[in-house]
Design a protein around this motif. Structure first.
Motif, PDB file in Angstrom:
ATOM      1  N   PRO A  33       0.836  -1.209   0.000  1.00 14.85           N
ATOM      2  CA  PRO A  33       0.000   0.000   0.000  1.00 14.85           C
ATOM      3  C   PRO A  33       0.867   1.253   0.000  1.00 14.85           C
ATOM      4  CG  PRO A  33       0.098  -0.919   2.208  1.00 14.85           C
ATOM      5  CD  PRO A  33       0.957  -1.797   1.341  1.00 14.85           C
ATOM      6  N   GLY A  34       0.295   2.351  -0.479  1.00 13.13           N
ATOM      7  CA  GLY A  34       1.026   3.613  -0.506  1.00 13.13           C
ATOM      8  C   GLY A  34       0.087   4.799  -0.625  1.00 13.13           C
ATOM      9  N   ASP A  35       0.507   5.929  -0.069  1.00  9.25           N
ATOM     10  CA  ASP A  35      -0.280   7.164  -0.112  1.00  9.25           C
ATOM     11  C   ASP A  35       0.309   8.116  -1.144  1.00  9.25           C
ATOM     12  OD1 ASP A  35      -1.965   6.323   1.968  1.00  9.25           O
ATOM     13  OD2 ASP A  35      -0.504   6.983   3.472  1.00  9.25           O
ATOM     14  N   VAL A  36      -0.574   8.800  -1.845  1.00 10.84           N
ATOM     15  CA  VAL A  36      -0.164   9.766  -2.868  1.00 10.84           C
ATOM     16  C   VAL A  36      -0.830  11.106  -2.576  1.00 10.84           C
ATOM     17  CG1 VAL A  36      -0.296  10.367  -5.320  1.00 10.84           C
ATOM     18  CG2 VAL A  36       0.239   8.032  -4.643  1.00 10.84           C
ATOM     19  N   ARG A  37      -0.050  12.176  -2.656  1.00 11.48           N
ATOM     20  CA  ARG A  37      -0.578  13.532  -2.477  1.00 11.48           C
ATOM     21  C   ARG A  37      -0.732  14.196  -3.841  1.00 11.48           C
ATOM     22  NH1 ARG A  37       3.860  13.588   0.498  1.00 11.48           N
ATOM     23  NH2 ARG A  37       4.727  15.305  -0.727  1.00 11.48           N
ATOM     24  N   TYR A  38      -1.820  14.912  -3.991  1.00 14.80           N
ATOM     25  CA  TYR A  38      -2.043  15.711  -5.194  1.00 14.80           C
ATOM     26  C   TYR A  38      -1.887  17.168  -4.793  1.00 14.80           C
ATOM     27  CZ  TYR A  38      -3.977  11.376  -7.054  1.00 14.80           C
ATOM     28  OH  TYR A  38      -4.141  10.077  -7.468  1.00 14.80           O
ATOM     29  N   GLU A  39      -0.918  17.850  -5.391  1.00 21.23           N
ATOM     30  CA  GLU A  39      -0.537  19.176  -4.929  1.00 21.23           C
ATOM     31  C   GLU A  39      -0.707  20.240  -6.008  1.00 21.23           C
ATOM     32  OE1 GLU A  39       3.469  18.880  -3.565  1.00 21.23           O
ATOM     33  OE2 GLU A  39       2.966  17.653  -1.818  1.00 21.23           O
ATOM     34  N   LEU A  40      -0.932  21.472  -5.539  1.00 16.24           N
ATOM     35  CA  LEU A  40      -0.901  22.660  -6.383  1.00 16.24           C
ATOM     36  C   LEU A  40       0.241  23.545  -5.902  1.00 16.24           C
ATOM     37  CD1 LEU A  40      -4.657  23.714  -6.760  1.00 16.24           C
ATOM     38  CD2 LEU A  40      -3.147  22.911  -8.578  1.00 16.24           C
ATOM     39  N   GLU A  61       0.102  18.338  -9.388  1.00 12.20           N
ATOM     40  CA  GLU A  61       1.322  17.548  -9.341  1.00 12.20           C
ATOM     41  C   GLU A  61       1.126  16.359  -8.409  1.00 12.20           C
ATOM     42  OE1 GLU A  61       4.644  19.945  -8.298  1.00 12.20           O
ATOM     43  OE2 GLU A  61       4.198  21.507  -9.778  1.00 12.20           O
ATOM     44  N   ILE A  62       1.647  15.212  -8.808  1.00 11.85           N
ATOM     45  CA  ILE A  62       1.572  14.005  -7.985  1.00 11.85           C
ATOM     46  C   ILE A  62       2.863  13.879  -7.188  1.00 11.85           C
ATOM     47  CG2 ILE A  62       1.563  11.490  -8.043  1.00 11.85           C
ATOM     48  CD1 ILE A  62      -0.359  11.578 -10.315  1.00 11.85           C
ATOM     49  N   ALA A  63       2.731  13.788  -5.874  1.00  8.72           N
ATOM     50  CA  ALA A  63       3.890  13.616  -4.992  1.00  8.72           C
ATOM     51  C   ALA A  63       3.786  12.261  -4.309  1.00  8.72           C
ATOM     52  CB  ALA A  63       3.941  14.729  -3.950  1.00  8.72           C
ATOM     53  N   GLY A  64       4.851  11.481  -4.383  1.00 11.28           N
ATOM     54  CA  GLY A  64       4.819  10.152  -3.784  1.00 11.28           C
ATOM     55  C   GLY A  64       5.103   9.090  -4.843  1.00 11.28           C
ATOM     56  N   VAL A 102       5.788   0.002  -6.956  1.00 10.17           N
ATOM     57  CA  VAL A 102       5.845   1.471  -6.903  1.00 10.17           C
ATOM     58  C   VAL A 102       5.378   2.069  -8.222  1.00 10.17           C
ATOM     59  CG1 VAL A 102       7.398   3.448  -6.731  1.00 10.17           C
ATOM     60  CG2 VAL A 102       7.621   1.559  -5.118  1.00 10.17           C
ATOM     61  N   ALA A 103       5.815   1.466  -9.332  1.00  9.42           N
ATOM     62  CA  ALA A 103       5.366   1.952 -10.641  1.00  9.42           C
ATOM     63  C   ALA A 103       3.855   1.796 -10.792  1.00  9.42           C
ATOM     64  CB  ALA A 103       6.093   1.198 -11.752  1.00  9.42           C
ATOM     65  N   ASP A 104       3.314   0.706 -10.252  1.00  9.47           N
ATOM     66  CA  ASP A 104       1.870   0.485 -10.336  1.00  9.47           C
ATOM     67  C   ASP A 104       1.107   1.504  -9.480  1.00  9.47           C
ATOM     68  OD1 ASP A 104      -0.533  -1.059 -11.055  1.00  9.47           O
ATOM     69  OD2 ASP A 104      -0.529  -1.638  -8.946  1.00  9.47           O
ATOM     70  N   LEU A 105       1.639   1.842  -8.304  1.00  6.52           N
ATOM     71  CA  LEU A 105       1.007   2.858  -7.459  1.00  6.52           C
ATOM     72  C   LEU A 105       0.943   4.201  -8.185  1.00  6.52           C
ATOM     73  CD1 LEU A 105       2.620   2.023  -3.988  1.00  6.52           C
ATOM     74  CD2 LEU A 105       0.259   1.607  -4.687  1.00  6.52           C
ATOM     75  N   ARG A 106       2.020   4.551  -8.868  1.00  6.37           N
ATOM     76  CA  ARG A 106       2.026   5.804  -9.635  1.00  6.37           C
ATOM     77  C   ARG A 106       0.995   5.763 -10.757  1.00  6.37           C
ATOM     78  NH1 ARG A 106       8.528   5.872 -10.367  1.00  6.37           N
ATOM     79  NH2 ARG A 106       9.112   6.597  -8.285  1.00  6.37           N
ATOM     80  N   LYS A 107       0.913   4.615 -11.411  1.00  6.96           N
ATOM     81  CA  LYS A 107      -0.045   4.482 -12.512  1.00  6.96           C
ATOM     82  C   LYS A 107      -1.474   4.638 -11.997  1.00  6.96           C
ATOM     83  CE  LYS A 107      -1.474   1.344 -16.224  1.00  6.96           C
ATOM     84  NZ  LYS A 107      -1.224   0.020 -16.861  1.00  6.96           N
ATOM     85  N   GLN A 108      -1.771   4.010 -10.857  1.00  4.72           N
ATOM     86  CA  GLN A 108      -3.103   4.155 -10.274  1.00  4.72           C
ATOM     87  C   GLN A 108      -3.389   5.612  -9.916  1.00  4.72           C
ATOM     88  OE1 GLN A 108      -4.353   1.210  -7.263  1.00  4.72           O
ATOM     89  NE2 GLN A 108      -2.454   0.120  -7.674  1.00  4.72           N
ATOM     90  N   ALA A 159      -6.213  18.120 -25.283  1.00  5.13           N
ATOM     91  CA  ALA A 159      -5.940  16.688 -25.141  1.00  5.13           C
ATOM     92  C   ALA A 159      -4.900  16.415 -24.064  1.00  5.13           C
ATOM     93  CB  ALA A 159      -5.454  16.117 -26.474  1.00  5.13           C
ATOM     94  N   VAL A 160      -4.206  17.452 -23.590  1.00  3.78           N
ATOM     95  CA  VAL A 160      -3.146  17.272 -22.606  1.00  3.78           C
ATOM     96  C   VAL A 160      -3.734  17.453 -21.217  1.00  3.78           C
ATOM     97  CG1 VAL A 160      -0.894  18.050 -21.805  1.00  3.78           C
ATOM     98  CG2 VAL A 160      -1.470  18.180 -24.236  1.00  3.78           C
ATOM     99  N   THR A 161      -3.936  16.342 -20.517  1.00  3.05           N
ATOM    100  CA  THR A 161      -4.501  16.407 -19.168  1.00  3.05           C
ATOM    101  C   THR A 161      -3.698  15.563 -18.190  1.00  3.05           C
ATOM    102  OG1 THR A 161      -5.997  14.585 -19.696  1.00  3.05           O
ATOM    103  CG2 THR A 161      -6.849  16.813 -20.001  1.00  3.05           C
ATOM    104  N   GLU A 162      -2.471  15.161 -18.570  1.00  2.00           N
ATOM    105  CA  GLU A 162      -1.668  14.337 -17.683  1.00  2.00           C
ATOM    106  C   GLU A 162      -1.118  15.175 -16.531  1.00  2.00           C
ATOM    107  OE1 GLU A 162      -1.165  11.057 -17.759  1.00  2.00           O
ATOM    108  OE2 GLU A 162      -2.607  11.009 -19.392  1.00  2.00           O
ATOM    109  N   PRO A 163      -1.044  14.598 -15.312  1.00  2.00           N
ATOM    110  CA  PRO A 163      -0.499  15.334 -14.170  1.00  2.00           C
ATOM    111  C   PRO A 163       1.016  15.453 -14.266  1.00  2.00           C
ATOM    112  CG  PRO A 163      -0.924  13.075 -13.545  1.00  2.00           C
ATOM    113  CD  PRO A 163      -1.451  13.242 -14.959  1.00  2.00           C
ATOM    114  N   LEU A 164       1.568  16.442 -13.593  1.00  2.00           N
ATOM    115  CA  LEU A 164       3.009  16.532 -13.454  1.00  2.00           C
ATOM    116  C   LEU A 164       3.448  15.507 -12.417  1.00  2.00           C
ATOM    117  CD1 LEU A 164       3.494  20.401 -13.422  1.00  2.00           C
ATOM    118  CD2 LEU A 164       3.740  18.828 -15.345  1.00  2.00           C
ATOM    119  N   ASP A 165       4.487  14.746 -12.719  1.00  2.00           N
ATOM    120  CA  ASP A 165       4.925  13.661 -11.850  1.00  2.00           C
ATOM    121  C   ASP A 165       6.154  14.096 -11.070  1.00  2.00           C
ATOM    122  OD1 ASP A 165       5.536  11.322 -10.617  1.00  2.00           O
ATOM    123  OD2 ASP A 165       5.480  10.071 -12.418  1.00  2.00           O
TER     124      ASP A 165
END
Length: 237
Positions: A91-98, A125-128, A164-170, A216-222
């Protein structure tokens, strides 16, 4: 005597109410005249002050989500005669930041005709992820290959990298991104709307949007790091 005192008290109370009303009207008129003569706060000034306050916060975390990754790795040798398999639940926690420091005066525009404040937001931006090693679980077959080689350690390393890569993808999938973007939008709109309302601009409307909306560009900053950095930080906590 008591009746006379009662009438006197009523008279004094009535007089006090009248005086209070007169003073209220007087000071209300004085404030209105003062605003006309010297000018009160304007929406641009209020929005500018709110902007500086938000920039001082640096980063806003409008949304946090927890994900669980389940991955398995298998290694075979001698045509499948010997093998080893390992499964990891992480399991892992992800923060979504501005990043509010990216907000500039050009991103905040007041339309007097529509009484609308338009705000262009920085991208989410995705942190974690911040992995929870205490809740991680690893399982294996303990086959012959794991006894005669270091296959289990190799499979564990591979599983952790994949998890970890799967957590980021989710974290970057459409549903949580939509929730994070909406939470960020609402938080920023409230941060501008409240001071405007407090300044007396009750009809002011705040509309926040992301620069990629409608494109069409809606991907988050990683902002995530390598899985080794993630695991080293988790172990140190």
């Amino acid at each position: 005597m008591e009746q006379g005192q009662s009438r006197l008290n009523k008279t004094l109370a009535t007089a006090a109410v009248i005086v209070a009303l007169v003073l209220g009207l007087f000071f209300g008129s004085a404030i209105d005249i003062g605003r006309r003569l010297f000018g009160g706060p304007n929406p641009e000034t209020v929005a500018s002050s709110a902007l500086q306050s938000m920039r001082a916060q640096n980063r806003l975390v409008p949304f946090v989500a927890r994900y669980v990754s389940v991955v398995s790795s298998r290694q075979e040798r001698l045509g499948g005669l010997v093998s080893s398999e390992r499964t990891l639940i992480l399991p892992g926690d992800v923060r979504y930041e501005l990043d509010l420091a990216k907000l500039g005066p050009e991103d905040v525009q007041w339309d007097a005709g529509k009484s609308t404040l338009s705000v262009t937001l920085p991208e989410i931006e995705i942190a974690g992820p911040e992995v929870d090693l205490g809740a991680a679980r690893e399982y294996g077959e303990n086959g012959v290959l794991s006894v005669i080689t270091d296959a289990d350690r190799a499979l564990d390393r591979n599983n952790r990298a994949r998890a970890v890569a799967d957590l980021r993808k989710q974290a970057g999938s459409p549903v949580p991104m939509r929730l994070a973007r909406e939470a960020g939008r609402q938080a920023v709109e409230r941060s501008f709307a409240l001071p405007l309302q407090a300044a007396g601009f009750d009809n002011a409307k705040v509309v926040a949007r992301y620069p990629t909306e409608g494109s069409a560009v809606t991907e988050p900053l990683d902002r995530s790091r390598s899985y080794n950095d993630v695991l080293d930080e988790a172990r140190s906590n």
